[in-house]
Motif scaffolding. Structure first.
Motif, mmCIF file in Angstrom:
data_model
loop_
_atom_site.group_PDB
_atom_site.id
_atom_site.type_symbol
_atom_site.label_atom_id
_atom_site.label_comp_id
_atom_site.label_asym_id
_atom_site.label_seq_id
_atom_site.Cartn_x
_atom_site.Cartn_y
_atom_site.Cartn_z
ATOM 1 N N LYS A 80 -6.954 -3.873 8.056
ATOM 2 C CA LYS A 80 -6.838 -2.478 7.623
ATOM 3 C C LYS A 80 -5.768 -2.289 6.557
ATOM 4 N N ASP A 81 -4.646 -3.020 6.654
ATOM 5 C CA ASP A 81 -3.604 -2.878 5.642
ATOM 6 C C ASP A 81 -4.001 -3.559 4.334
ATOM 7 N N GLU A 105 0.866 4.154 -2.809
ATOM 8 C CA GLU A 105 0.465 5.509 -2.405
ATOM 9 C C GLU A 105 1.538 6.524 -2.771
ATOM 10 N N HIS A 139 -7.408 -0.272 -1.932
ATOM 11 C CA HIS A 139 -7.771 1.074 -2.365
ATOM 12 C C HIS A 139 -6.598 1.757 -3.078
ATOM 13 N N GLU A 144 -7.117 -3.746 3.238
ATOM 14 C CA GLU A 144 -8.069 -2.793 2.659
ATOM 15 C C GLU A 144 -7.339 -1.581 2.091
ATOM 16 N N ARG A 145 -6.316 -1.137 2.795
ATOM 17 C CA ARG A 145 -5.527 0.012 2.333
ATOM 18 C C ARG A 145 -4.845 -0.303 0.997
ATOM 19 N N ALA A 180 0.832 -1.207 0.000
ATOM 20 C CA ALA A 180 0.000 0.000 0.000
ATOM 21 C C ALA A 180 0.865 1.254 0.000
ATOM 22 N N GLN A 181 1.888 1.276 0.837
ATOM 23 C CA GLN A 181 2.763 2.451 0.926
ATOM 24 C C GLN A 181 3.449 2.724 -0.401
#
Length: 254
Positions: free
Chosen positions: A78-79, A39, A85, A81-82, A35-36
């Motif tokens: 949560k990660d 992003e 997205h 899902e992150r 995710a990071q």
């Protein structure tokens, strides 16, 4: 130790799964790192394309089931899902290079990539039903649109693996490339992409995808069902059977 390698090279952000000894099974920590990296694409104007690949003989065996066997609530996801997205909202072309197994998230994430190239030995699977679970990552919405309802029902309700030819025939992958030439072919595609005007690439992707609000809504619906099912007797039995290397008790699936 990080199981995600991130490299910026010739205007391409290259993200590689690097847990080959576990068939690149994805842990919650790996999802956070993925995710990071995605992003950060929005903050780096030099990036013009993204590559998702994996070390070893397999793309990914899917989620690390040991993590989910100890499921303790939505915060644990949560990660995941992150990451979902971040890939959904990545503004630039995402190219996937697939070999060997692409199980669960390994197949559903391809629905959010723009170009997918795979080796002849690639095997795809959406085995959620076999674990007492439901589809994820808006695959119950995107897959019927991509391959038609009948084929989507076959892949999601039967949960059987399928090969590269079937994936290409139904539009899940763009091209099958002999294994020794796969990386070379993908690099040629990336070179073509980064030679294009960055803003035009981003706008083309935005226009082709249209309004992604429905995809987001379906992801939310699926996640709620997924969490509900993780706590079901069927899922608990399926996970226990997998970890204990035995067949699940069919009586518990009723």
């Amino acid at each position: 130790m990080s199981f995600i390698e991130v490299l910026y090279e010739q205007h391409v952000l290259k993200i590689q799964l690097n847990r080959a000894d576990k068939k690149n099974a994805l842990s919650t920590q790996m999802y956070g790192q993925l995710a990071q990296a995605l992003e950060d694409v929005k903050e780096n104007p030099a990036v013009r394309a993204v590559l998702l690949s994996a070390a070893g003989s397999d793309f990914t065996a899917g989620n690390d089931l040991a993590d989910f066997a100890d499921f303790s609530g939505r915060d644990m996801l949560k990660d995941t899902e992150r990451f979902m997205h971040a890939l959904l909202e990545c503004p630039l072309p995402v190219v996937a290079q697939v070999q060997g197994m692409a199980v669960g998230i390994g197949t559903t994430l391809l629905l959010h990539c723009d170009l997918v190239y795979c080796s002849p030995d690639s095997r795809f699977a959406l085995p959620f039903i076999n674990l007492g679970l439901v589809p994820e990552y808006a695959s119950s919405y995107l897959l019927p649109k991509r391959v038609g309802y009948a084929k989507a029902a076959e892949w999601l309700m039967l949960g059987d693996a399928f090969g590269a030819e079937d994936a290409k025939r139904h539009g899940l992958v763009n091209q099958i490339v002999d294994t020794p030439l796969l990386a070379e072919e993908v690099n040629k595609v990336l070179a073509k992409l980064v030679a294009k005007p960055r803003q035009a690439l981003a706008l083309t992707k935005q226009l082709m995808r249209g309004d992604i609000d429905e995809t987001r809504r379906q992801m939310g619906k699926e996640l709620a069902c997924f969490i509900q099912q993780l706590d079901s007797p069927a899922a608990k039995e399926a996970f226990a059977a997998f970890l204990e290397k035995r067949k699940p008790d069919p009586a518990i699936f009723n």
